[in-house]
Design an enzyme around this catalytic site. Structure first.
Site, short mmCIF file in Angstrom:
data_model
loop_
_atom_site.label_atom_id
_atom_site.label_comp_id
_atom_site.label_asym_id
_atom_site.label_seq_id
_atom_site.Cartn_x
_atom_site.Cartn_y
_atom_site.Cartn_z
N CYS A 1 0.83 -1.21 0.00
CA CYS A 1 0.00 0.00 0.00
C CYS A 1 0.86 1.25 0.00
O CYS A 1 1.35 1.68 1.05
CB CYS A 1 -0.95 -0.01 1.19
SG CYS A 1 -1.95 1.46 1.29
N CYS B 1 -0.43 4.08 2.17
CA CYS B 1 -0.23 3.91 3.62
C CYS B 1 1.23 4.16 4.00
O CYS B 1 1.52 4.76 5.02
CB CYS B 1 -0.55 2.50 4.08
SG CYS B 1 -1.99 1.80 3.33
N ASP B 2 2.16 3.64 3.19
CA ASP B 2 3.55 3.54 3.64
C ASP B 2 4.54 4.40 2.87
O ASP B 2 5.71 4.50 3.27
CB ASP B 2 4.00 2.07 3.58
CG ASP B 2 3.14 1.19 4.49
OD1 ASP B 2 2.75 1.67 5.57
OD2 ASP B 2 2.83 0.05 4.11
#
Ligand code: NDP
Length: 314
Positions: free
Chosen positions: A138, A141-142
């Site tokens: 992701c 997200c990261d």
């Protein structure tokens, strides 16, 4: 099956756009649905950034915010939203049995499956070992953890293109590993990555190994045309190669295709089991959009409502 039991008319499994939309319709129809969120409350949209293609949000909306709005709307009409994961089902009996967290058994007159899909992985040892230590599925997200650094992303679909573009805004350079000499992504998405000076596309390239002991230090890339291997220093490795439907627990009862997508009777959300309906990405390997998932969630609630009306009249 576990000891503690509860009887409900409508049980919804999953909390993405399909599940919440089904909950909005079922609760407004007075069916007092119970919805279990699954392991990722809000579903895949909670790991996306801007959603610009959902009608009704002219300025776009953040995925997590949108799912929060869906949940509130479902709760407003009386849906009980509960945290918990369906761990086992028995659809050979009526009412149908669904076990939650191996602790509670729900006896349900109707079950609406809206369990969605999850990211696929390459399946190599280094990917598993370094997961969360530089390996991620992701970017949204990261990606932040790798700002100003060089990263790689695997995949050639719309997701990979979207995530590569996203990463290019944060990272100093993005290597995109494409296993063939063409991409599957739509032309507009391809153009965005091809014309982005911070993205270098490596064609005919497979991941031989992700390098590093405790954190990602690089990737060894195999050119499957020439057989040549090349090591590239990177600190983040992103996998964007598609998704797998979350339908394993249903496979003994529900008909599915070879990839695990649930088969529904065309024009409906009915499965092969009476009283069990499927909606959203768990049964859709073609469109996979929030708006189509929401549409089939609505259909599932209406199908369940009709089924219950007939069921009560007999
Ligand atoms: P897709 O299934 O479309 O693409 C997966 C990609 O990963 C393919 O290019 C495939 O390669 C590659 N791949 C699969 N396995 C491997 C592997 N082991 N090693 C290397 N590469 C691999 O998945 P997406 O998640 O990209 O998209 C899913 C759906 O969602 C699509 O319908 C897409 O259009 C849609 N979508 C739309 C968006 C938008 O419109 N904004 C954004 C994101 C998704 P190959 O081509 O060689 O098979």
């Amino acid at each position: 099956m576990s000891q503690e039991t509860e009887h409900v008319k409508v049980l919804i499994i999953g909390s993405g756009p399909a599940g919440y939309t089904a909950a909005i319709y079922a609760s407004r129809a007075g069916l007092s649905p119970v919805l279990y969120t699954g392991g990722q409350p809000g579903g895949q949209l909670t790991i996306t950034n801007d959603v610009e293609n959902y009608p009704g949000y002219p300025d776009g909306v953040m995925g997590p915010q949108m799912m929060e709005d869906f949940r509130k709307q479902a709760e407003r009409f009386g849906t009980q939203v509960r945290y918990g994961l369906a761990t086992k089902v028995d659809f050979s009996v009526r009412p149908h049995k669904v076990e939650i967290d191996e602790q509670i058994t729900i006896l349900a007159d109707t079950v609406l499956i809206s369990t969605g899909a999850s990211a696929k992985w390459l399946g190599i040892e280094s990917e598993e070992r370094l997961n969360g230590k530089g390996v991620s599925a992701c970017a949204v997200c990261d990606g932040f953890f790798f700002r100003g650094q060089e990263v790689a992303i695997v995949g050639a679909g719309d997701t990979a293109c979207e995530e590569a573009s996203y990463l290019s805004n944060i990272c100093s350079k993005v290597y995109m590993l494409v296993r063939r000499d063409e991409m599957r992504a739509s032309q507009i998405m391809q153009n965005r990555v091809i014309n982005n000076p911070k993205i270098e596309i490596l064609w005919n390239s497979e991941t031989d190994e992700i390098l590093g002991e405790d954190e990602v230090k690089g990737v060894r890339v195999l050119n499957n045309k020439t057989g040549e291997k090349r090591e590239i220093p990177i600190s983040g490795f992103f996998v964007a190669i598609g998704h797998q439907p979350n339908t394993d627990i249903f496979k003994d009862f529900i008909h599915m295709d070879e990839s695990g997508y649930i088969k529904t009777i065309p024009g409906s959300t009915k499965t092969n089991v009476e009283g069990v309906f499927a909606c959203g990405d768990a049964q859709d390997n073609i469109y996979r959009q929030a708006v189509t998932a929401a549409g089939t969630g609505c259909m599932a609630a209406l199908d369940a409502e009709r089924y219950l009306a007939e069921f009560e009249n007999h």
